[in-house]
Design an enzyme around this catalytic site. Structure first.
Site, PDB file in Angstrom:
ATOM      1  N   ASP A  83       0.868  -1.180   0.000  1.00  0.00           N
ATOM      2  CA  ASP A  83       0.000   0.000   0.000  1.00  0.00           C
ATOM      3  C   ASP A  83       0.900   1.224   0.000  1.00  0.00           C
ATOM      4  OD1 ASP A  83      -1.774   2.037   0.392  1.00  0.00           O
ATOM      5  OD2 ASP A  83      -2.525   1.337   2.331  1.00  0.00           O
ATOM      6  N   MET A  84       0.907   1.964  -1.099  1.00  0.00           N
ATOM      7  CA  MET A  84       1.812   3.092  -1.233  1.00  0.00           C
ATOM      8  C   MET A  84       1.386   4.307  -0.406  1.00  0.00           C
ATOM      9  SD  MET A  84       4.359   2.110  -2.839  1.00  0.00           S
ATOM     10  CE  MET A  84       4.870   0.699  -3.822  1.00  0.00           C
ATOM     11  N   TYR A 174      -5.371  14.898  -8.961  1.00  0.00           N
ATOM     12  CA  TYR A 174      -4.470  14.065  -9.770  1.00  0.00           C
ATOM     13  C   TYR A 174      -3.466  14.937 -10.522  1.00  0.00           C
ATOM     14  CZ  TYR A 174      -3.019  10.820 -13.475  1.00  0.00           C
ATOM     15  OH  TYR A 174      -2.282  10.041 -14.341  1.00  0.00           O
ATOM     16  N   THR A 177      -0.600  16.098  -8.405  1.00  0.00           N
ATOM     17  CA  THR A 177       0.434  15.090  -8.133  1.00  0.00           C
ATOM     18  C   THR A 177       1.379  14.937  -9.320  1.00  0.00           C
ATOM     19  OG1 THR A 177      -0.863  13.167  -8.932  1.00  0.00           O
ATOM     20  CG2 THR A 177      -1.180  13.842  -6.639  1.00  0.00           C
TER      21      THR A 177
END
Length: 280
Positions: A83-84, A174, A177
């Site tokens: 899980d990042m 998004y 990022t």
């Protein structure tokens, strides 16, 4: 065919052959490898005869991808679920790859967290979480891998997006990022070059790709064409293998970024009108 074009074509073919040969036995860590572009990269690396460590959240799906990689010719195909968004899992994945393969030649950072395709309604907690998955974990894994990439004269491959070059509606968290990725790894590439580092950094800018998750979000909302995940994956791999600093896929994404800089108002108009969004 002219003599110049013949020489250029022969050079390109030789470059491609050399890059392909360099992948045989290469030690590769691919993130986001259970589906989409990451899954397709895993299969391409397998066909090239690489050693592969795959990671994503879903262990059962990873197992299936790893088994297929073995049947396609991978010298080694291992997987580790992670899980990042965790503080420790990015380091754990790199440690697993180092222990399993004895080093890393290619670190391919491709994973993303799920994010709604909608107007931003002030969800700061989600934006913070997504930044951790899509950005913080990238730089964490890169830092942990750099000493080993230095030893192997390796390559750090960062899968980014056209949305990291130019903003678009419905994807504000998004997009943030991806801008962060481009800025950070662009700066890091300068620093490594100034230190005469052996490590190359390749930032891959992708347009709309026909992954299941992407198509589910944009279906009926935009008429922008989507391009094959398998082709995108192969372009990413060859960019890393040839140590290019940047890649744009499909090719016209580069033209779009240039137009955005030269004609911002016109480009913004076309961006907004490429979506089927009812006027209030």
């Amino acid at each position: 065919m002219t003599k110049v074009s013949s020489i250029f074509l022969n050079y390109e073919c030789r470059l491609s052959v050399d890059a392909t040969e360099s992948l045989r036995g290469a030690r590769v860590l691919v993130t986001g490898a259970s589906t989409g572009i990451g899954e397709q990269m895993a299969y391409h690396y397998a066909r090239f005869g690489a050693q592969i460590v795959l990671t994503a959240r879903r262990e059962k799906v990873l197992q299936q991808v790893a088994e297929k990689c073995g049947s396609l010719g991978a010298q080694k195909a291992l997987y580790i679920a992670a899980d990042m968004a965790s503080d420790s899992d990015p380091d754990k994945v790199v440690e697993f790859a180092l222990n399993s393969m004895g080093g890393i030649d290619y670190l391919v950072l491709n994973h993303i967290g799920p994010s709604p395709f909608s107007m931003w309604e002030g969800d700061v907690d989600h934006t913070r979480w997504l930044m951790k998955v899509n950005f913080h974990s990238y730089i964490q894994m890169a830092w942990r891998s750099l000493p080993w990439l230095e030893k192997s004269r390796g390559s750090l491959v960062v899968v980014s997006s056209l949305l990291g070059k130019m903003p678009s509606p419905f994807v504000a968290p998004y997009t943030a990022t991806k801008f962060a990725l481009n800025g950070f790894f662009g700066s890091l590439a300068h620093e490594l070059a100034m230190k005469n580092s052996n490590v190359s950094i390749s930032v891959c800018t992708l347009g709309l790709i026909d992954t299941d998750s992407a198509m589910e979000k944009v279906r009926g909302v935009t008429n922008v064409p989507a391009y094959p995940a398998s082709d995108a994956a192969l372009n990413i791999i060859m960019t890393g293998a040839t140590r290019q600093s940047e890649m744009f896929y499909p090719w016209f994404t580069y033209i779009i970024t240039v137009c955005k800089d030269l004609f911002p108002s016109i480009t913004d108009y076309f961006i907004r009108n490429s979506y089927n969004y009812p006027n209030p």
